[in-house]
Design a protein around this motif. Structure first.
Motif, short mmCIF file in Angstrom:
data_model
loop_
_atom_site.label_atom_id
_atom_site.label_comp_id
_atom_site.label_asym_id
_atom_site.label_seq_id
_atom_site.Cartn_x
_atom_site.Cartn_y
_atom_site.Cartn_z
N TYR A 1 0.82 -1.05 0.31
CA TYR A 1 0.12 -0.13 -0.06
C TYR A 1 0.55 1.72 0.18
N LEU B 1 1.88 4.00 -3.33
CA LEU B 1 1.71 5.90 -2.68
C LEU B 1 3.10 6.77 -2.74
N TYR C 1 -7.48 6.08 -17.53
CA TYR C 1 -8.66 5.62 -15.93
C TYR C 1 -9.55 4.90 -16.76
N LYS D 1 -12.43 -2.25 -11.52
CA LYS D 1 -11.09 -1.77 -10.61
C LYS D 1 -9.93 -1.13 -11.09
N LEU D 2 -9.79 0.41 -10.78
CA LEU D 2 -8.77 0.70 -11.53
C LEU D 2 -7.16 0.09 -10.72
N MET E 1 -3.20 0.06 -10.06
CA MET E 1 -2.98 1.44 -9.99
C MET E 1 -0.82 1.23 -10.63
N THR F 1 -4.40 12.27 1.68
CA THR F 1 -4.19 11.34 1.79
C THR F 1 -4.20 11.08 3.41
N TYR G 1 -7.68 6.10 1.80
CA TYR G 1 -8.20 6.11 0.97
C TYR G 1 -6.74 7.14 0.36
N GLY G 2 -5.93 6.03 0.50
CA GLY G 2 -4.27 7.52 -0.09
C GLY G 2 -4.64 7.04 -2.29
N PHE G 3 -5.21 5.60 -1.92
CA PHE G 3 -5.41 5.70 -3.62
C PHE G 3 -6.28 6.57 -4.02
N VAL H 1 -5.72 10.49 -4.21
CA VAL H 1 -4.44 11.03 -5.20
C VAL H 1 -4.98 10.61 -6.36
N GLY H 2 -5.29 9.47 -6.61
CA GLY H 2 -5.70 8.92 -7.72
C GLY H 2 -7.63 9.96 -8.45
N ASP I 1 -10.42 2.36 -0.01
CA ASP I 1 -9.66 2.24 -1.65
C ASP I 1 -10.31 0.99 -2.18
N TRP J 1 -10.62 -0.12 -6.08
CA TRP J 1 -9.31 -0.09 -6.33
C TRP J 1 -8.63 -1.78 -6.45
#
Lengths: 459, 459, 459
Positions: B215, B219, B265, B276-277, B279, C79, C84-86, C89-90, C429, C433
């Motif tokens: 994770y 980031l 995206y 789902k996206l 990374m 972030t 919920y960081g992805f 930023v995403g 997330d 994601w």
């Protein structure tokens, strides 16, 4: 986890608010826009003035790079400690925000008032950031062992002394030091080292397990390192004369840093028994090349000269971390958390010497008509050798001011009224910061461990 | 955890120090300040020269943006691996610091010497950073499977070949490639892919569990991605002609990247079974739009054209990650750690083709008096179509140089003398880095696990 | 972990790709290079034009600083949430990449077409980024509770309304608002607050344990904070008149922020029972000083005035986080994830009022020939007081547009077709994601916990 003495409930608000109110009053009385920022004066004599010639366009990009170094560079460089990230970035932020205001006043006072007023503009912003950098270097020496109130008190005195020292060097001794090898690095380092000497904690090893990094904290620190490294050419060139001077300074610094980096990697692997690289060296010693061309960078040092200086700086810095820091701690009782002696102290002195030597060989045949931009004082009566002597005298003055200043300020900071952490809670955010909840991350680990222990006790 | 072969105690210091000493000597013999950095020459002919017209002020902000891309952008983009963050940022730092010095010499040699001297200034700094970018692209292909010594050896050869290829393209073929779709991206990608092909490790799946992200590492990687994305307009415009050219290139790149991001995206969600996206796509494919306007960005591509190119680049990049990379690995034995084929390879080729097409339709009616800034060679004898042909020939030359060069250098790097990691310890920092202590962070997790396991064994 | 409703497999691709295709078509029909980016027009009238006078060199460095604030600043500031960081930023990246394109069209339409065409260049790039900032402020209010499709739909409407409001303020009411205290901050904040009010989730406490930070996520957020803080002087000055105006705006913002930071630290410690600093305050309130001089920054506010404004802004922002946010949530049902009311709402209104007051006292004696750069409308018929009235009317219009717009858009976003997360999976997330594997990091913690639980069940 906190006892009364480290409680900041009254101390920090009182200090922050009183200081800011004083600053606001002094700014109200003393500070004015300079001619490049004042709506009236900018077009006073010439309504057709070319707005594109405003100093803003030739200094502001450099200023922003310096600004990033001060707030991101220094701030994140110090996040390497596993449980002191909030304080590293956060106190760096606080100290810097205070220092740049106070420095504007102190430097304005010494750089020359205009009808009793201090004039501000992009150059004063850069100078204030420079002075702030010096305070942050000292902060690095005492990192983890002091309270934010102590650091603000230190900043009041250090900024003042910085301005006095800078005035002596640049105005009285006519020394050249555009990138601050002496005024910023040597001064900040030896001031901080003396403060940490006076604040010596014999029982600091009670916090020893916190005085180290973890995997992710080292990556955060690398953000600081890389930003410092990248923008150092802007730092050294930010207040040189415009034109070729600024251009040359950036170029020299770029090559010095590149050369320094290879020396750092080479010696870091060499001094390790298994040939492994040490993050402490990479994070710090690779920057010494920027410090060491802080004085000579604007001179005709040549890329060749810059690379030699960078190589030497990286080498002495790595060797300092490996062999000198332990001795300083055990013999001289200097607990230098970030090793500022290796990154700013010795490379700063090296930079001062390189500056003196480079000044000594300056001549019209090398500089042509550009001589007076770099050495405005050199003429028939004041030779290059005289300049070199002044550079060396400046180094001596700086060392003296830093050591005596640090000694006095150290004793002021030793008073038991600022809420400094006890020996057992150094390098620990939780005494000054509201810590995030227990879900996930580091905190959970503690919980997991406790649970394990409980289990063992129960079985 | 290390065996003799990966011990860097002697290898890395010897290589770093010898290389740096050679560089210093060569700089001493060959390198001089150019007219904008030399104190004497800047004011040689005109003591009233306007310092504000020094090239520094029109190139240095772009240089600093490029510099951030090279050291923060590439460095952090590669930190996505869970246990290879030190090496990603750290070796990126080392390789780049070496390459920019070596590139200064190689490019200076091919760009034309001045009375036997290489002239340096902000433009040479940008060019050196560009060349370094190419080496870092190749580093991405072999990431995690090589030693730092191997990477320095690779850089020696790749920088040299880069300079030769750049010389052929820009000087002999008169190709236009300001942002380096061909010279930087296509060359770096296919060179790296060939190297990783030659270094194929059949048993790499022994390190499979480390060849993925966690994770927080994702980031950190996003820091790299976002910086690359933001500053790509500066990258593509850094060495175009001044004025409208530089302005237009930045604008085109800005729109290409924005369009590319929406395509990325969209397709990332589309190709995932649960919508789902991924990374990996966001971190990489969103940047393909910058690569793909590297050649045509300075031309009158229009925002409309730029957005189409960006959209295509994002699309092929996502599809490449999803469908092509597994095939390359299983069928062609190309283990491309960062997927540089998708981010730099295919979009680079696309960019070269877009550049040829855009050049083919160039005319005075579109460019007016600005035609010669963009296409200095086009005149009555050398038509836009000729230019387009030269662009396509340049792409072919670049692919040939990259593949043959990568093949040869791959075999050189295969010699078992550089301390490459064993198959079981790829993607692992601890063989080259002194690791932080056991308190907190990732290391503690291991401890927790071990404790658990011990418990199970005991019960 | 996902149910059908949050599956983005079709929704997100359809929306992204359709929107981008529409954008490309509209750009093809409507958008042209302006005179500073077009090869033909730049040299149309004068082939000897000085390329160094291209607007690019006087705006682009500011643009890049703004760009960093939008993508790194806003992106990383959010972030702070542990899981919920992805998305922070995403989705910030996605929304911004869309909004800047759409804003180019909407603002171009309202700022005046040229023979039916929208002209683009570095100024339109800055303006588009500004408009994007407003959307991201609203995103902060609903963070964690919405799907990316919802956010793109919101962006379509908000960008449009932003352009209308901006047109009314700047073109119809002749208001001054260079840094956007009204157009960007007040508008974005109250729009977002109304949207989050309409989207009120009574059962949001089901995700309560995820709506908080962990140690490392707070450090990532500090990257965002510091970048916003450092570059805010560039933000406020990016589109002011060239020359002293731009210089002065940057200077005023610099001092406002420094003062605000000391107020923030002081009050953060004061309102905490143990005197501990709260990361929420440091991350956000320290920035309020930049918001609050967004209107008056270009005026002759003086450093003294700027520091007072900054101090007030920091103070009300901290007090807002501590005392007002809980009331807004419990009484008014406004669930404001990032507290945008405290960072952008109240300081934005403060900034509008400060702007009106500063405009009211404008006079030729203070501004001299520079008066018309700052207040082009002020003359014998339109006094400084008239200007002040227009500023206040503008604030009222902005509040009205934001609240009514937010109300309508809120209801549009309430339709159950966008795949919003269920109450139990907000601030998470993993529903949007592909999450990284189980080795190391946060995921492993979950595994460890599960293992513990299994053990307990077995014993």
């Amino acid at each position: 986890m906190t006892d009364y003495s480290t409680n900041m409930r009254l101390k920090l608000p009182v200090v922050c608010i009183i200081l800011e109110v004083i600053l606001i009053i002094l700014f109200g009385v003393l500070v004015e826009y300079n001619d490049h920022t004042d709506a009236k004066n900018w077009k006073k004599n010439n309504t057709n003035i070319n707005d594109m010639e405003n100093e803003f366009y030739y200094r502001y990009p450099s200023f922003q790079d310096v600004h990033v170094m001060i707030f991101i560079g220094f701030g994140f460089l110090m996040t390497f400690l596993q449980r002191y990230g909030f304080s590293s970035v956060g106190f760096n932020f606080l100290i810097a925000a205070f220092s740049l205001q106070w420095a504007t006043l102190m430097q304005g006072f010494f750089h020359g008032m205009h009808h009793g007023k201090i004039h501000v503009g992009v150059e004063s912003m850069i100078n204030a950031d420079f002075c702030t950098g010096s305070v942050l270097i000292s902060f690095g020496a005492v990192l983890g062992k002091t309270s934010p109130v102590q650091m603000l008190i230190m900043a009041i005195f250090e900024v003042t002394l910085f301005a006095v020292n800078e005035f002596i060097l640049l105005s009285l001794l006519d020394a050249r030091d555009a990138g601050g090898s002496m005024t910023i690095h040597t001064f900040g380092a030896y001031f901080g080292l003396m403060v940490t000497r006076v604040l010596y904690r014999p029982a600091l090893n009670k916090s020893k397990h916190k005085n180290c990094s973890v995997y992710h904290s080292d990556l955060f620190a690398m953000i600081g390192t890389i930003y410092l490294w990248m923008f150092w050419p802007s730092f050294n060139s930010a207040i040189t004369s415009l034109g070729d001077d600024q251009h040359r300074t950036a170029l020299n610094t770029y090559y010095s840093l590149a050369s320094c980096t290879l020396a750092t990697y080479g010696f870091s692997a060499l001094v390790n028994h298994e040939g492994k690289l040490d993050m402490v060296h990479i994070q710090n010693a690779a920057l010494a090349g920027g410090v060491a061309v802080g004085t000579a960078g604007e001179m005709m040092l040549t890329p060749f000269g810059s690379m030699i200086v960078g190589f030497l700086a990286g080498t002495i810095s790595v060797l300092g971390y490996k062999y000198l820091t332990p001795v300083l701690e055990s013999k001289l009782k200097i607990q230098d958390t970030c090793g500022v002696h290796n990154l700013h102290g010795m490379p700063g002195v090296l930079g001062a010497i390189v500056g003196a030597v480079t000044a000594a060989v300056a001549s019209s045949s090398t500089y042509g008509n550009g001589l007076e931009d770099v050495f405005p004082k050199i003429n028939q009566d004041f030779t290059a050798s005289n300049q070199a002597v002044m550079q060396i005298v400046s180094l001596a003055v700086t060392l003296g001011m830093a050591l005596i200043g640090g000694l006095i300020v150290g004793f002021i900071l030793k008073l038991p009224i600022y809420g400094a952490p006890p020996d057992t809670l150094c390098f620990e955010d939780s005494i000054y910061w509201e810590m995030p909840g227990e879900e996930g991350g580091h905190e959970e680990l503690t919980t997991v461990k406790s649970a394990d222990e409980t289990e063992k006790l129960n079985s």
